[in-house]
Structures are given as structure tokens and as C-alpha cells.
Design a protein around this motif. Sequence first.
Motif, PDB file in Angstrom:
ATOM      1  N   VAL A   1      12.610   8.398 -29.393  1.00 18.18           N
ATOM      2  CA  VAL A   1      12.581   9.724 -30.209  1.00 18.18           C
ATOM      3  C   VAL A   1      11.928  10.603 -29.188  1.00 18.18           C
ATOM      4  O   VAL A   1      10.855  10.491 -28.841  1.00 18.18           O
ATOM      5  N   SER A   2      12.877  11.432 -28.641  1.00 19.58           N
ATOM      6  CA  SER A   2      12.514  12.507 -27.756  1.00 19.58           C
ATOM      7  C   SER A   2      13.286  13.661 -27.790  1.00 19.58           C
ATOM      8  O   SER A   2      14.243  13.699 -28.619  1.00 19.58           O
TER       9      SER A   2
ATOM     10  N   VAL B   1       5.104   1.650 -34.349  1.00 20.64           N
ATOM     11  CA  VAL B   1       5.350   2.865 -33.673  1.00 20.64           C
ATOM     12  C   VAL B   1       4.453   3.186 -32.595  1.00 20.64           C
ATOM     13  O   VAL B   1       3.285   2.818 -32.893  1.00 20.64           O
ATOM     14  N   HIS B   2       4.812   3.428 -31.414  1.00 23.94           N
ATOM     15  CA  HIS B   2       4.155   3.672 -30.398  1.00 23.94           C
ATOM     16  C   HIS B   2       4.457   5.003 -30.019  1.00 23.94           C
ATOM     17  O   HIS B   2       5.229   5.756 -29.514  1.00 23.94           O
ATOM     18  N   ASP B   3       3.390   5.959 -30.025  1.00 20.75           N
ATOM     19  CA  ASP B   3       3.432   7.391 -30.183  1.00 20.75           C
ATOM     20  C   ASP B   3       2.644   8.018 -28.864  1.00 20.75           C
ATOM     21  O   ASP B   3       1.372   7.762 -28.453  1.00 20.75           O
ATOM     22  N   HIS B   4       3.087   8.747 -28.207  1.00 19.67           N
ATOM     23  CA  HIS B   4       2.446   9.593 -26.870  1.00 19.67           C
ATOM     24  C   HIS B   4       2.634  10.875 -27.054  1.00 19.67           C
ATOM     25  O   HIS B   4       2.083  11.659 -26.126  1.00 19.67           O
TER      26      HIS B   4
ATOM     27  N   ILE C   1      10.797  -1.349 -31.969  1.00 20.59           N
ATOM     28  CA  ILE C   1       9.697  -0.763 -31.619  1.00 20.59           C
ATOM     29  C   ILE C   1      10.284   0.787 -31.637  1.00 20.59           C
ATOM     30  O   ILE C   1      11.193   1.008 -31.168  1.00 20.59           O
ATOM     31  N   ALA C   2       9.421   1.601 -32.106  1.00 18.71           N
ATOM     32  CA  ALA C   2      10.022   3.330 -32.204  1.00 18.71           C
ATOM     33  C   ALA C   2       8.784   3.740 -31.130  1.00 18.71           C
ATOM     34  O   ALA C   2       7.817   3.914 -31.052  1.00 18.71           O
ATOM     35  N   MET C   3       9.457   4.372 -29.935  1.00 13.15           N
ATOM     36  CA  MET C   3       8.759   5.001 -28.979  1.00 13.15           C
ATOM     37  C   MET C   3       8.937   6.547 -29.088  1.00 13.15           C
ATOM     38  O   MET C   3       9.968   7.128 -28.955  1.00 13.15           O
TER      39      MET C   3
ATOM     40  N   MET D   1       6.184   7.361 -17.352  1.00 11.09           N
ATOM     41  CA  MET D   1       5.525   6.105 -17.898  1.00 11.09           C
ATOM     42  C   MET D   1       6.435   5.838 -19.097  1.00 11.09           C
ATOM     43  O   MET D   1       6.642   4.472 -19.257  1.00 11.09           O
ATOM     44  N   CYS D   2       6.586   6.666 -19.899  1.00  5.23           N
ATOM     45  CA  CYS D   2       7.488   6.035 -21.255  1.00  5.23           C
ATOM     46  C   CYS D   2       8.890   5.444 -20.767  1.00  5.23           C
ATOM     47  O   CYS D   2       9.194   4.462 -21.378  1.00  5.23           O
ATOM     48  N   SER D   3       9.412   6.102 -19.794  1.00  4.90           N
ATOM     49  CA  SER D   3      10.771   5.518 -19.405  1.00  4.90           C
ATOM     50  C   SER D   3      10.487   4.157 -18.900  1.00  4.90           C
ATOM     51  O   SER D   3      11.474   3.553 -19.212  1.00  4.90           O
ATOM     52  N   SER D   4       9.554   4.072 -17.985  1.00  3.88           N
ATOM     53  CA  SER D   4       9.305   2.541 -17.462  1.00  3.88           C
ATOM     54  C   SER D   4       8.895   1.601 -18.443  1.00  3.88           C
ATOM     55  O   SER D   4       9.658   0.490 -18.414  1.00  3.88           O
TER      56      SER D   4
END
Length: 353
Positions: free
Chosen positions: A51-52, A100-103, A12-14, A33-36
Amino acid sequence: MEFLSVTRSLRIAMIAPPWFDLPPKGYGGIEYMCSSLVDALVDRGHHVTLVSSGRNGTKAQQHVRTYESPQWRRLGEPLPDLVHAASVRRILESMDIDVVHDHSLTGPLLAAQRTTPTVVTLHEPVAGDYKEYFSSLGDSVRLVAISSSQRATAPEMNWCATVHNGTNPDNFRFQQKKENWVLFLGQCVPHKGMHIAIDAAREAGVGIRIAAKCSEPAEIEYFDSEIRPRLSKGDDAEWLNEVGGEQKKSLLSAARCLIFPISWDEPFGMVMIEAMASGTPVVALNRGSVSEIVDDGLTGIVCESPADLPTAILRSAQLDPEDCRRAAVGGFTSDLMAERYETVYESAIASTS
């Protein structure tokens, strides 16, 4: 969507937004939320590439920075998000991933250029240009709502699931015995209702501690016009500025209640489940997702108007902190959130294979 058990390991690419560290040191609901979610997915056996910008404090096995430092000082400017998205495109080209999970905001524009499926969680009210933008992406992305109330505002969009946000209850300090003050925790903007919170606490005769992000020009303007004059009227309202870490945990666990007097349709509100995980009831106005998260009379008190808040603050002392903690553990954990996203990922992968 029916949430099913997933047994295989996924790659998974976050993609987080470029504004704050993960986890954030202070304000940053999306980043919390992303961290959790990253930590829970890794704990469940998946390989996550985060990716941040800035530091990585998560369990992600791989971390790729788009900026060395988080770009919070440039919030509101378009270029940091554009540069972030362009960097993500280049980074993903060399990666072997399943989903890919994109926020981020701009990143989903590039989803149509790749064969790997893209899941996008919407973190804002779905209205106006925000709604028009994500509607225009069509089936190049799979949209996830973070509450039923958010999804109901635009049922025609390309939703694939509704997944409530979650947090790790072990990261918060449960406290049975509460102190006699209420807590406002959030952002210094009118729609979060800080001025309403101060007025309600004063009318109830209870002190209030205010911890909020106040760094952008609009936030400072609101503080100077509405909050500073109220603070000058007495020492029953204490301004703490932005908090994080142990200070945030201590405030959440010790407060008589968290006051959440929003005047907009909040899509979720992470601070509510953080308070509940600390055993602290939530006193809130009934907008957006509030009634999905707060069990009125059990884990908090849901009010229909600001005039109801002072009485609700007084009544909150009758609620059992154990019930608040139990609700957070039973319905809003990061592990449960990750389990539900596993189903979303598998569905997205299956639709492109």
C-alpha cells in the motif's frame, strides 16, 4: 530476539509512506528499504500487498494506491500522511492478512482498532515528540529498531526486535579500481554534513562529487548559505543535484570513498551499505549507527571529529574493495533482513492468537 527459520507462507500488508515511489527514482531511504524488503519477502514465498502512492516497481503480488502520484512536493504537510492513513484503514478492512508492517507516521495510530497484529519499523532518531508518540501507542504495535544505537536511546519502549536494514547487492555495480574523488550522497541539510565533506575533501587535495536532494525550502536555504559559496571557490567540488538509477550506481562504484560526515545520531544510513556493496569504503563520523555498519580499518574509517576526515580520505585508498563487498553480502542483504522480519511477524501473530 532469537531469529528463527520460518517455513510457512505469510500474507503481509506492507504500508509505505506516501512521499515517494517504490523504489524511489532518487532520494528516499525508507522507500529503498521497503522495496528491498518486499522483493525479498516475495522471493522467500510470501504474499505481499503493498500500500503506497505512485508507481509500484517491486515484486509485490498486489498493489493498492492511496495517491496516484507520490506526494514529495508536500513533504512537511500533515494532510497527505493523514489521508494516506485513512485510506489504509479502509483498504485493510477488506483484506485477509496475517500481519501489517507499517512504515508510515500516522498509520500506527489505527493499529488498536484491528485484531491483525501491526509491526512498526522506526526510521528516525527516537527522541522528543517522535519518541513520545510511539511510546503512547503501547502494546497496540510491535516496534522494530533498525540499529542497536537507535534502540539504546529509548530502551524502555515496546521493542520486539532490532533488524538492520538490507539491500540487494546484485543491484549495485562492484568496481575494484577506484577513481580519485570522493562522493557525498544524501540530503542537503546541515546534519548530513555536506559542508564538512567539501572542506575535508579540499584539505585532503581530493575532488568531491555531491549528489543530494535539494528541493524543500530548508534544503535550498542551506545550499545557498553554506554550499553555493564553497562551490564557487573551485571546480574540485562538483554539484550533481539528486541522482538515481544507473547514475547513482556508477557514482557509488567509482568513488574513492563515500564520505558520511553526519552531525546527528543517524539510525541507520542506507547509503553506507550501498557503497559497501559497490566495493567502496565509507569515511564517516562516529555518530548513531556508523560503528555498527562500518568496520573501522576494513570497510571504512570511523572518525571522531571533522579534523580527522582529510587523513581518513587519503587512507581510504589502502582499503580493499573486496572486503567492503564481502561485508555487505555477509551482513546487510535484503534476504537476511527479510529472514529476520519473518521471525518478527511470527512472534506478533503468535501473541495475538
